[in-house]
Design an enzyme around this catalytic site. Sequence first.
Site, PDB file in Angstrom:
ATOM      1  N   SER A 265       0.823  -1.210   0.000  1.00 33.87           N
ATOM      2  CA  SER A 265       0.000   0.000   0.000  1.00 33.87           C
ATOM      3  C   SER A 265       0.861   1.266   0.000  1.00 33.87           C
ATOM      4  O   SER A 265       1.722   1.409  -0.859  1.00 33.87           O
ATOM      5  CB  SER A 265      -0.946  -0.067   1.200  1.00 33.87           C
ATOM      6  OG  SER A 265      -2.114   0.609   0.914  1.00 33.87           O
ATOM      7  N   LYS A 269       4.233   2.086  -2.372  1.00 36.71           N
ATOM      8  CA  LYS A 269       4.670   3.303  -3.091  1.00 36.71           C
ATOM      9  C   LYS A 269       6.117   3.601  -2.668  1.00 36.71           C
ATOM     10  O   LYS A 269       6.997   3.904  -3.476  1.00 36.71           O
ATOM     11  CB  LYS A 269       3.794   4.506  -2.721  1.00 36.71           C
ATOM     12  CG  LYS A 269       2.285   4.292  -2.803  1.00 36.71           C
ATOM     13  CD  LYS A 269       1.514   5.556  -2.411  1.00 36.71           C
ATOM     14  CE  LYS A 269       0.093   5.320  -1.891  1.00 36.71           C
ATOM     15  NZ  LYS A 269      -0.872   4.644  -2.697  1.00 36.71           N
ATOM     16  N   TRP A 356      -9.681   0.812  -5.587  1.00 35.04           N
ATOM     17  CA  TRP A 356      -9.085   2.089  -5.188  1.00 35.04           C
ATOM     18  C   TRP A 356      -7.645   2.207  -5.707  1.00 35.04           C
ATOM     19  O   TRP A 356      -7.158   3.293  -6.025  1.00 35.04           O
ATOM     20  CB  TRP A 356      -9.129   2.161  -3.660  1.00 35.04           C
ATOM     21  CG  TRP A 356      -8.761   3.454  -3.019  1.00 35.04           C
ATOM     22  CD1 TRP A 356      -7.797   3.641  -2.066  1.00 35.04           C
ATOM     23  CD2 TRP A 356      -9.369   4.728  -3.216  1.00 35.04           C
ATOM     24  NE1 TRP A 356      -7.757   4.952  -1.682  1.00 35.04           N
ATOM     25  CE2 TRP A 356      -8.716   5.650  -2.366  1.00 35.04           C
ATOM     26  CE3 TRP A 356     -10.395   5.193  -4.043  1.00 35.04           C
ATOM     27  CZ2 TRP A 356      -9.058   6.995  -2.320  1.00 35.04           C
ATOM     28  CZ3 TRP A 356     -10.737   6.539  -3.991  1.00 35.04           C
ATOM     29  CH2 TRP A 356     -10.061   7.416  -3.135  1.00 35.04           C
ATOM     30  N   HIS A 406      -7.803  -5.499  -0.702  1.00 38.05           N
ATOM     31  CA  HIS A 406      -6.568  -4.819  -0.298  1.00 38.05           C
ATOM     32  C   HIS A 406      -6.007  -5.462   0.975  1.00 38.05           C
ATOM     33  O   HIS A 406      -6.601  -5.340   2.051  1.00 38.05           O
ATOM     34  CB  HIS A 406      -6.956  -3.355  -0.032  1.00 38.05           C
ATOM     35  CG  HIS A 406      -5.822  -2.423   0.159  1.00 38.05           C
ATOM     36  ND1 HIS A 406      -5.037  -1.988  -0.875  1.00 38.05           N
ATOM     37  CD2 HIS A 406      -5.341  -1.827   1.277  1.00 38.05           C
ATOM     38  CE1 HIS A 406      -4.127  -1.145  -0.413  1.00 38.05           C
ATOM     39  NE2 HIS A 406      -4.285  -1.044   0.902  1.00 38.05           N
TER      40      HIS A 406
HETATM   41  C1  GCU Z   1      -5.371   4.845   1.534  1.00 37.70           C
HETATM   42  C2  GCU Z   1      -4.723   5.662   0.446  1.00 37.70           C
HETATM   43  C3  GCU Z   1      -3.883   4.783  -0.472  1.00 37.70           C
HETATM   44  C4  GCU Z   1      -2.914   3.947   0.335  1.00 37.70           C
HETATM   45  C5  GCU Z   1      -3.642   3.207   1.430  1.00 37.70           C
HETATM   46  C6  GCU Z   1      -2.739   2.487   2.437  1.00 37.70           C
HETATM   47  O1  GCU Z   1      -6.328   4.007   0.984  1.00 37.70           O
HETATM   48  O2  GCU Z   1      -5.735   6.340  -0.239  1.00 37.70           O
HETATM   49  O3  GCU Z   1      -3.167   5.585  -1.374  1.00 37.70           O
HETATM   50  O4  GCU Z   1      -2.215   3.067  -0.497  1.00 37.70           O
HETATM   51  O5  GCU Z   1      -4.394   4.124   2.196  1.00 37.70           O
HETATM   52  O6  GCU Z   1      -1.566   2.778   2.540  1.00 37.70           O
HETATM   53  O7  GCU Z   1      -3.272   1.690   3.202  1.00 37.70           O
END
Ligand code: GCU
Length: 426
Positions: A265, A269, A356, A406
């Site tokens: 998540s 990144k 998402w 997710h």
């Molecule tokens: C949120 C956010 C995402 C991210 C995620 C996470 O959903 O919008 O960009 O990847 O959190 O890190 O759990």
Amino acid sequence: MIRLIWLFILTNSFLLGGVLYAQPTVRVNNEKTTVESLPDLLTLKHGEPVNSPEVWERLKRPELLHLFKNEVYGMVPDGDPIPSSIEVIEESDAAFNNKAHRIQFALDFKKGHRNLRVHILLYLPKDVFNPPVFLGYNFYGNHTVVHDDNVLVSDSWVRNNETLDVYNHKANQKSRGKRSYRWPVDKILQEGFGIATVYYGDIDPDRNDFTDGIHPFFYKEGQDEPGLNEWGSLTAWAWGLSRILDCLKGYEATADSKYILFGHSRLGKTVLWASALDQRFDMVIANNSGCGGAALFRRKNGETIQLINNRFPHWFSKSFKKYNDKEAMLPLDQHMLIALNAPRPVYIASAIKDKWADPEGEYLSAYYASPVYELYNKRGLSDRNFPDVNKPIHQTIGYHVRSGKHDVTAYDWKQFMIFAKGHLND
Ligand code: GCU
């Protein structure tokens, strides 16, 4: 003209690291055409072609790094290295029923009156010297990753989370092992890998506040937040991974290990950016990394630049905000971030219900990064069509979209280990 088709608005809720959030609106741009206008990876800014690894490394790679630093994640301010020291504060050779070594390091940064302590938890299988090591941040403290009473409980600010009994932003004994379902440490050790993890908030607490964490160590006199194109939290976490790597490379039992960066998540990144910046990482795995990770910005499916900048203003540089709702103006897109990892193996993992994060956008990004791998005679992804669910592809670029939501699952780890074994010696 590209028309956005607003297909549906989801009204249910979702779990973010265990905290219940109102589900943001999921927009689906149903046209594929946006990706046809992706900036070209194999053309230099003045139009010359990139036709060899040499031209890629000498000219295109620096050009792209410059763009990502200035326009998206922000750069680490110049200056002298921050004085740091590393110390083993606990170790045992009886972890996991005597099968593993456990080593806990304290990495301390010091400047003037400031002190920042980062705890590194490392497990190593006993029978392998310098094993390949998975290295990844965790969301709630090292003690949440395993059922092991000897792991120190983090003292840093943590996000509140009722499921983990975290209130008032302090971790505690009650959350021991509560995230172990995402970290099959026993299995990872059995397969001959080491594993190192750090609570990401040790480097920079995940909140819109630049007075804590590592940022203030770099301020010039009078400065109290990063400048326009200076680092947000994602770059700080990426920088932290390189400092953790320095430590592990300085430790005899892991000095010659290969390092596989892993992140889920927002930490997915982080790892893509970290290994783009630091080529000492041998492999990178980004799980469900979505917007600002593997997914192509230009598709505007699920989370968009505007949405992410509004909800998490501290993640990227301030200069990135000018692209809110202006994706077409970006001089780059995320296939370029993946390509910055070439020729090292990279694995992108999606989950089909994780709309998402735009699973297909994550796949296409990896697909469009492939020409750079081909410059090195490595195989990226060759089919533009989105693959079937649970049908992993393990070229030097690996990809899977699994069933479900997710999360990080046993299925994901199984693929990561197969991929690592198959490609670490590429
Ligand atoms: C949120 C956010 C995402 C991210 C995620 C996470 O959903 O919008 O960009 O990847 O959190 O890190 O759990």
